[in-house]
Design an enzyme around this catalytic site. Sequence first.
Site, short mmCIF file in Angstrom:
data_model
loop_
_atom_site.label_atom_id
_atom_site.label_comp_id
_atom_site.label_asym_id
_atom_site.label_seq_id
_atom_site.Cartn_x
_atom_site.Cartn_y
_atom_site.Cartn_z
N SER A 89 -1.40 -4.00 10.19
CA SER A 89 -1.12 -4.94 9.11
C SER A 89 0.13 -5.76 9.43
CB SER A 89 -0.88 -4.20 7.79
OG SER A 89 -2.04 -3.51 7.42
N ARG B 186 0.84 -1.18 0.00
CA ARG B 186 0.00 0.00 0.00
C ARG B 186 0.88 1.25 0.00
NH1 ARG B 186 -1.76 0.53 4.46
NH2 ARG B 186 -1.26 -1.44 5.46
N HIS C 245 -10.59 -2.35 11.71
CA HIS C 245 -9.51 -3.19 11.18
C HIS C 245 -9.29 -4.36 12.16
CE1 HIS C 245 -5.07 -3.33 9.63
NE2 HIS C 245 -5.84 -4.11 8.92
N CYS D 37 0.75 -8.08 11.66
CA CYS D 37 1.06 -8.33 13.08
C CYS D 37 0.40 -9.62 13.55
CB CYS D 37 0.59 -7.18 13.95
SG CYS D 37 1.66 -5.75 13.86
N ASP E 107 -9.43 -9.72 8.96
CA ASP E 107 -8.91 -8.38 8.71
C ASP E 107 -9.87 -7.25 9.04
OD1 ASP E 107 -6.73 -6.79 7.76
OD2 ASP E 107 -7.76 -6.46 5.87
N LYS F 222 -9.63 -2.26 1.82
CA LYS F 222 -9.36 -1.12 2.70
C LYS F 222 -10.11 0.14 2.27
CE LYS F 222 -6.05 -3.60 4.66
NZ LYS F 222 -6.19 -4.28 5.93
N TYR G 54 -1.75 -3.43 -6.96
CA TYR G 54 -1.48 -4.23 -5.78
C TYR G 54 -2.56 -4.15 -4.70
CZ TYR G 54 0.86 -6.77 -2.28
OH TYR G 54 1.14 -7.74 -1.37
N ARG H 13 1.77 -12.24 -0.84
CA ARG H 13 0.42 -12.51 -0.31
C ARG H 13 -0.21 -13.74 -0.93
NH1 ARG H 13 -1.80 -8.80 3.72
NH2 ARG H 13 -0.09 -7.34 3.97
O1 SAT Z 1 -2.58 -4.53 0.93
S1 SAT Z 1 -3.67 -4.68 1.89
O2 SAT Z 1 -4.04 -3.38 2.41
O3 SAT Z 1 -4.82 -5.29 1.24
C1 SAT Z 1 -3.17 -5.70 3.18
C2 SAT Z 1 -2.80 -5.00 4.43
O4 SAT Z 1 -1.99 -4.08 4.43
O5 SAT Z 1 -3.33 -5.37 5.49
MN MN Z 2 -5.18 -5.40 7.23
#
Ligand code: SAT
Ligand code: MN
Length: 583
Positions: A249, A70, A227, A251, A276, A207, A198, A365
């Site tokens: 993210s 991101r 979140h 963790c 998530d 998000k 991405y 991922r």
């Molecule tokens: O890239 S994403 O935002 O979908 C995954 C994350 O950062 O938790």
């Molecule tokens: Mn996340």
Amino acid sequence: MTTTLSALQDWVDQVAKLTQPEDIHWCNGSEAEYKRLINQMCRSGDLIPLNEDDYPNCYLHRSDPSDVARVEHLTYICTRNEADAGPNNHWMSPADAHRKIDALFEAAMQGRTMYIIPYCMGPIDSPYARLGIEITDSPYVVVNMKLMTRMGAKALRRIEKEGTFVKGLHSTGDLDPQRRFIMHFPEELSIKSIGSGYGGNALLGKKCHALRIASWQARTEGWLAEHMLIVGVENPDGVIHYIACAFPSACGKTNLAMLVPPESQQGWKVWTLGDDIAWLHMDEGGKLRAINPEAGYFGVVPGTNTKSNKNAYDMIKHDTIFTNVATTADNLPWWEDKKTGTPAFDWQGRKYDPENGPAAHPNSRFTVSATNNPSYSSLADAPAGVPISAVVFGGRRKELAPLVYEARNWRHGVLVGAGVASETTAAAAGAVGVVRRDPMAMSPFCGYNFGDYWAHWLSFEQRSKHLPKIFHVNWFRQDKAGKFLWPGFGENLRVLRWIIERCDNKVGAKETPIGLMPNAGDIDLKDLDVSEETMGALLSIDIEQWQQEMDSIGEYLEGYGDRLPDELWQEHQQVVDALKQAG
Ligand code: SAT
Ligand code: MN
């Protein structure tokens, strides 16, 4: 397939006029459509089929090397009034933002197919679900959205019935980081994203919609978009408590959501609702109920092995899209800490050479349907969601934060959430391992001013006497030599058990200046290689360090000026006073 909803047809026509695609395809969400796109992407080289014997229906996508996470510095909240976006967001006026990004969308889809993806965030029959349409020129986005959301004909039918939906426009553009923007218009319920293919930048249901736009909607409608993972913990008598946990993210949200109880924890079971995002609504009885708006997982691959997360390891052995992992000589996906096999090609497709860094990208991922998960809870599809017993905040902290503590009450819990900080990870572009404030783990995802957001959280106290208890955990505390003090993973169940016992009023707790902590012996250490002394260190609080922490939280909160609710200041002062007395 087209639509009976003229507002939708008009928007599609407008977008087509601006972006000039060669073709327009309305996605129906069928298996046949998914297969057709997968095959097409295999032919174009966008996807590489993986070893069919060991990883059936699994594919590898290699993204542009400059497009692997991101991009928070290019992510904007575009509200009419700048203060409504708050110091926690980058802001641009809606008019400027539209002008800037529409110029980039001009003719951006020439020679490409424009896909129209109707999707539903949440169980399709749930009153808590919300709808959206993503228009994109990326078939990778389409197949990921198919796994991540309830996508296709049913969603379109509900959109046509209700008439309201979030409009998301996406194009991969030319992938030039100079021409990359992720813009949100909460007042218009719309999103525009260009220049990245991405994850969180491109799968707009995740998000962008389910957190940034939904948090804004939630505030106006009286609910919360968070979140958070959602997990059901079943005790040996078959009673299930549902817990929602907010961590930044990368963790370990996915690992905790899919936790495999260790052998010593006979009779305990864990069920995954979400890994998530949680949408929390108050029901008529004043209980908070959670749904997971998503239908799949977009999880970090490195570190996944049969010890750390057996469920995830098995879940991604079929029907999975991998992004930016390495491969072995026999075309199996490979990543750091997989604990089996050796890499032959790295995430960029180069012959593996340790000189070039890790073989799999640290933010590589997997995308899978949630139904692949062996611990999938059937209630993940329940329209009314599940009642939440506890809300848990956490971060990645080498020091300071103890293994677990409980907030004195809801208000104090809001302060605990607002004070969350964590060491940064590879999920976002930028330096890794720096401690930064990440209130409620929402810092990159709250679509409005955090001051207003905390006021909204605090307002729940007036609405119910049956709110969940609030806790804080830290699985990542280290000793002076940098060794983790707590084994984590499946053993985290021991901490969840204490949390549940607190919710059921079955165990006491010790009052400390920062909150309520477990009494010695109340966390089950049976068959665990953690000494009493280590446990003491895990549950210790250093008064001086905490005084500094409260100063730092205070400075941070001051940045919100008069949007900061007074109650939060009072809670802050109460902890400061208690620390002073103890010190
Ligand atoms: O890239 S994403 O935002 O979908 C995954 C994350 O950062 O938790
Ligand atoms: Mn996340």
